[in-house]
Enzyme design. Structure first.
Site, PDB file in Angstrom:
ATOM      1  N   GLU A  73       0.771  -1.136  -0.095  1.00  0.00           N
ATOM      2  CA  GLU A  73       0.103  -0.149  -0.165  1.00  0.00           C
ATOM      3  C   GLU A  73       0.896   1.320  -0.026  1.00  0.00           C
ATOM      4  O   GLU A  73       0.588   2.106   0.940  1.00  0.00           O
ATOM      5  CB  GLU A  73      -0.967  -0.104   1.246  1.00  0.00           C
ATOM      6  N   GLU A 115      -6.340  -8.580   0.580  1.00  0.00           N
ATOM      7  CA  GLU A 115      -6.523  -8.008   1.933  1.00  0.00           C
ATOM      8  C   GLU A 115      -8.013  -7.899   1.877  1.00  0.00           C
ATOM      9  O   GLU A 115      -8.547  -7.001   1.067  1.00  0.00           O
ATOM     10  CB  GLU A 115      -6.002  -6.774   2.256  1.00  0.00           C
TER      11      GLU A 115
END
Length: 408
Positions: free
Chosen positions: A238, A329
């Site tokens: 991320e 995720e």
């Protein structure tokens, strides 16, 4: 040949994977927007993820060959134009299903800062009061039918919190023990550098760590695992709020080059960073998507299955552009009825569209405490493991959610 992922603007958070697969496989690619996410990473540490609207990260995996990954940040991509006759949905079976085994990432925040000594290895031989990550993974494979584990770890842990230092042998022995426990199950194992494109608030290649420092660590890691077809290198988790996308692309390329020199065959997810032959063949998008009202993964109640606002538009975009995505995720309240309903629907939709969606990895097991809002920790009683209601009903492949109704 390699696969790598981009993300679409219909998805809140994306990471990009590059997968080494047979040359006969179809090609893939995408780009995305993201929102702020806040998740507790341990009983004592809270991670706040402020993900910008131009975030993408790259990974590389290998099926029957070597593997690699890199991370990137890029503007949302074109939605493209779609032919009237889009390909039919997939077979109903997802290629990758798994769980994040957290612990080595504990003590780290979305600004890239990490507290020395706060990592909690999810292995009883190193943290006696912690979770038995090895036992969890064996249970997830043997009892639930999972085949993939993501193993988050801080860059700082690799170098014993010294920027520019080589990988610390003692720390690597501990992390490698988790990797070997994962490999022993026969599953795919994602080495996920969980640093958000940063080291202690400094952005890689943009006033923080240099590209050479970043690449050096990945070169060492690649040299250790380059011959194992089950290893997936998650070059960066991320990346967010990166001021200069072009400079970030250079950072990604530096890591990819280092891995190549270690013996890897690579692919990359940025539009500027392509395969060795200049193509984007087998580049895949990795998507992070939660089911609560603000996509933060911090609330016990789920409010959406993400289908109409995210997965359906993304599936269409992927087909129109000849690409694929991997959701590494996702999660919801582990014993909440709303999350069971919506998670089952989300997984069923992804499975029905498995021509463009490769799979999902739930957040999270490992060293989280049992009361953690997104806990996927199985309860251990002697040799018996009992899954959380959410895993048992929806997320475990043997639960059959892949074949279920989307309930749209």
């Amino acid at each position: 040949m390699l696969k790598a992922l981009f993300g679409l603007n219909v998805v809140d958070s994306l990471a990009v994977y590059s997968q080494c697969i047979p040359s006969t496989a179809a090609s893939t690619t995408v780009a995305s927007t993201t929102t702020t996410t806040v998740r507790s990473t341990s009983t004592t540490t809270t991670t706040v993820r402020s993900i910008s609207s131009t975030t993408i990260s790259t990974i590389s995996t290998s099926i029957g060959a070597t593997t690699t990954v890199a991370s990137t940040s890029t503007a949302a991509g074109s939605t493209g134009t779609c032919a009237p006759n889009s390909p039919a949905p997939g077979s109903g079976t997802l290629k990758f299903t798994g769980v994040n085994i957290a612990g080595f990432d504990f003590g780290c925040n979305s600004d890239g800062s990490c507290t020395p000594g706060a990592a909690f290895p999810p292995l009883t031989q190193y943290f006696a009061l912690g979770a038995d990550g090895a036992g969890q993974m064996m249970h997830f494979v043997n009892d639930d039918g999972y085949n993939t584990f993501r193993l988050p770890v801080a860059w700082q842990f690799f170098t014993n919190y010294v920027l520019g230092a080589p990988i610390d042998a003692d720390n690597m022995v501990k992390y490698d023990a988790l990797v070997q426990a994962c490999l022993a199950t026969g599953a795919f194992c994602i080495i996920d550098m969980h640093n958000y494109a940063r080291w202690e608030t400094g952005i890689i290649g943009q006033g923080g760590p240099t590209n050479d420092q970043f690449a050096a660590t990945w070169g060492e890691i690649a040299a250790m695992y380059k011959d194992n077809p089950k290893i997936i290198f998650g070059i960066m988790n991320e990346p967010h709020d990166v001021p200069d996308i072009n400079l970030w692309a250079a950072s990604v390329q530096a890591a990819v080059t280092a891995i190549r020199k270690a013996g890897q065959v690579l692919g990359n997810a940025l539009k500027k960073v392509v395969n060795l032959d200049g193509s984007t063949t087998n580049l895949i998008f990795d998507v992070h998507k939660y089911l609560d009202f603000d996509n933060s993964g911090t609330n016990p109640e789920c409010t959406t299955n993400n289908i109409n606002e995210a997965w359906a538009p993304l599936a269409q975009w992927l087909r129109c552009n000849g690409r694929q995505a991997f959701n590494t995720e996702t999660g919801g309240g582990y014993q909440t009825a709303s999350c069971m309903t919506f998670m089952c629907q989300q997984i069923a939709f992804q499975a029905q569209n498995s021509d463009v969606f490769l799979g999902y990895v739930g957040w999270a097991a490992g060293n989280f405490f049992t009361g953690y809002v997104l806990s996927e920790l199985p309860a251990e009683n002697g040799t018996t493991w009992t899954d959380t209601p959410l895993v048992a009903k929806c997320m475990a492949p043997k639960a059959g959610a892949q074949k279920g109704s989307t309930g749209q």
